[in-house]
Design a protein around this motif. Structure first.
Motif, PDB file in Angstrom:
ATOM      1  N   ARG A  83     -10.585   8.972  -0.298  1.00  7.07           N
ATOM      2  CA  ARG A  83     -10.435   7.530  -0.059  1.00  7.07           C
ATOM      3  C   ARG A  83      -9.125   7.022  -0.663  1.00  7.07           C
ATOM      4  O   ARG A  83      -8.407   6.217  -0.041  1.00  7.07           O
ATOM      5  CB  ARG A  83     -11.612   6.762  -0.642  1.00  7.07           C
ATOM      6  N   ILE A  84      -8.826   7.471  -1.862  1.00  7.17           N
ATOM      7  CA  ILE A  84      -7.567   7.070  -2.511  1.00  7.17           C
ATOM      8  C   ILE A  84      -6.381   7.548  -1.681  1.00  7.17           C
ATOM      9  O   ILE A  84      -5.402   6.807  -1.480  1.00  7.17           O
ATOM     10  CB  ILE A  84      -7.491   7.609  -3.955  1.00  7.17           C
ATOM     11  N   GLN A  85      -6.477   8.773  -1.179  1.00  6.45           N
ATOM     12  CA  GLN A  85      -5.388   9.315  -0.368  1.00  6.45           C
ATOM     13  C   GLN A  85      -5.205   8.488   0.911  1.00  6.45           C
ATOM     14  O   GLN A  85      -4.076   8.171   1.293  1.00  6.45           O
ATOM     15  CB  GLN A  85      -5.673  10.780  -0.014  1.00  6.45           C
ATOM     16  N   ARG A  86      -6.313   8.105   1.543  1.00 12.28           N
ATOM     17  CA  ARG A  86      -6.214   7.264   2.751  1.00 12.28           C
ATOM     18  C   ARG A  86      -5.604   5.904   2.418  1.00 12.28           C
ATOM     19  O   ARG A  86      -4.785   5.367   3.177  1.00 12.28           O
ATOM     20  CB  ARG A  86      -7.598   7.099   3.391  1.00 12.28           C
ATOM     21  N   LEU A  87      -6.006   5.327   1.262  1.00 12.51           N
ATOM     22  CA  LEU A  87      -5.426   4.040   0.856  1.00 12.51           C
ATOM     23  C   LEU A  87      -3.925   4.178   0.588  1.00 12.51           C
ATOM     24  O   LEU A  87      -3.145   3.298   0.955  1.00 12.51           O
ATOM     25  CB  LEU A  87      -6.137   3.494  -0.378  1.00 12.51           C
ATOM     26  N   ASP A  89      -1.964   6.397   1.973  1.00 14.60           N
ATOM     27  CA  ASP A  89      -1.322   6.558   3.287  1.00 14.60           C
ATOM     28  C   ASP A  89      -1.186   5.202   3.987  1.00 14.60           C
ATOM     29  O   ASP A  89      -0.150   4.890   4.584  1.00 14.60           O
ATOM     30  CB  ASP A  89      -2.126   7.521   4.173  1.00 14.60           C
ATOM     31  N   SER A  90      -2.262   4.382   3.879  1.00  9.74           N
ATOM     32  CA  SER A  90      -2.209   3.042   4.492  1.00  9.74           C
ATOM     33  C   SER A  90      -1.143   2.194   3.820  1.00  9.74           C
ATOM     34  O   SER A  90      -0.399   1.453   4.495  1.00  9.74           O
ATOM     35  CB  SER A  90      -3.566   2.342   4.354  1.00  9.74           C
ATOM     36  N   ARG A  91      -1.042   2.268   2.515  1.00 15.05           N
ATOM     37  CA  ARG A  91      -0.032   1.487   1.789  1.00 15.05           C
ATOM     38  C   ARG A  91       1.362   1.904   2.227  1.00 15.05           C
ATOM     39  O   ARG A  91       2.230   1.063   2.498  1.00 15.05           O
ATOM     40  CB  ARG A  91      -0.203   1.690   0.279  1.00 15.05           C
ATOM     41  N   PHE A  93       2.179   3.301   5.048  1.00 19.51           N
ATOM     42  CA  PHE A  93       2.345   2.855   6.437  1.00 19.51           C
ATOM     43  C   PHE A  93       2.684   1.370   6.486  1.00 19.51           C
ATOM     44  O   PHE A  93       3.585   0.938   7.218  1.00 19.51           O
ATOM     45  CB  PHE A  93       1.059   3.153   7.228  1.00 19.51           C
ATOM     46  N   ILE A  94       1.952   0.574   5.684  1.00 20.13           N
ATOM     47  CA  ILE A  94       2.206  -0.875   5.650  1.00 20.13           C
ATOM     48  C   ILE A  94       3.608  -1.159   5.123  1.00 20.13           C
ATOM     49  O   ILE A  94       4.343  -2.008   5.669  1.00 20.13           O
ATOM     50  CB  ILE A  94       1.133  -1.597   4.810  1.00 20.13           C
ATOM     51  N   LEU A  95       4.014  -0.463   4.068  1.00 20.78           N
ATOM     52  CA  LEU A  95       5.367  -0.661   3.527  1.00 20.78           C
ATOM     53  C   LEU A  95       6.435  -0.263   4.539  1.00 20.78           C
ATOM     54  O   LEU A  95       7.466  -0.937   4.675  1.00 20.78           O
ATOM     55  CB  LEU A  95       5.527   0.129   2.230  1.00 20.78           C
ATOM     56  N   GLN A  96       6.209   0.831   5.245  1.00 19.34           N
ATOM     57  CA  GLN A  96       7.188   1.247   6.247  1.00 19.34           C
ATOM     58  C   GLN A  96       7.286   0.205   7.362  1.00 19.34           C
ATOM     59  O   GLN A  96       8.383  -0.134   7.841  1.00 19.34           O
ATOM     60  CB  GLN A  96       6.813   2.620   6.818  1.00 19.34           C
ATOM     61  N   ASN A  97       6.129  -0.316   7.803  1.00 19.93           N
ATOM     62  CA  ASN A  97       6.154  -1.347   8.873  1.00 19.93           C
ATOM     63  C   ASN A  97       6.824  -2.623   8.356  1.00 19.93           C
ATOM     64  O   ASN A  97       7.534  -3.304   9.116  1.00 19.93           O
ATOM     65  CB  ASN A  97       4.732  -1.652   9.355  1.00 19.93           C
TER      66      ASN A  97
END
Length: 103
Positions: A83-87, A89-91, A93-97
């Motif tokens: 779950r931490i790894q997915r969070l 990855d999402s962070r 992804f959000i920073l890149q966007n």
């Protein structure tokens, strides 16, 4: 004189027989006490073996329970790590966007 000697001899024989009877009586009494002690020791040994077996089974059951708990904790830990790894990855992804949107 012979009568006195015979009487003395019989008296001595009676003393020897009485002594032998006392020795035999003591022997059988000691033998009986030792048999009872042996039986008592056998019962004590059996009790201690049973107690050891019960303790061993309890420890094995406790070990199995602990193993299950450790497995559950490890599974939960792995789940949390995922779950931490997915969070993360999402962070990322959000920073890149967000960086793309600013450009």
């Amino acid at each position: 004189m012979l009568d006195e000697f015979t009487k003395w001899l019989f008296d001595q024989g009676a003393i020897v027989v009485s002594y032998a009877a006392g020795v035999m009586s003591s022997y059988f009494l000691i033998k009986k006490v030792n048999e009872q002690r042996f039986e008592s020791l056998e019962k004590s040994i059996k009790f201690l073996k049973d107690l050891l077996d019960k303790t061993r089974m309890g420890v094995e059951a406790s070990d199995a329970k602990c193993d299950r708990r450790v497995s559950a904790v490890l599974e939960e830990n792995e789940s949390l790590h995922q779950r931490i790894q997915r969070l993360e990855d999402s962070r990322v992804f959000i920073l890149q966007n967000a960086l793309k949107d600013k450009e």
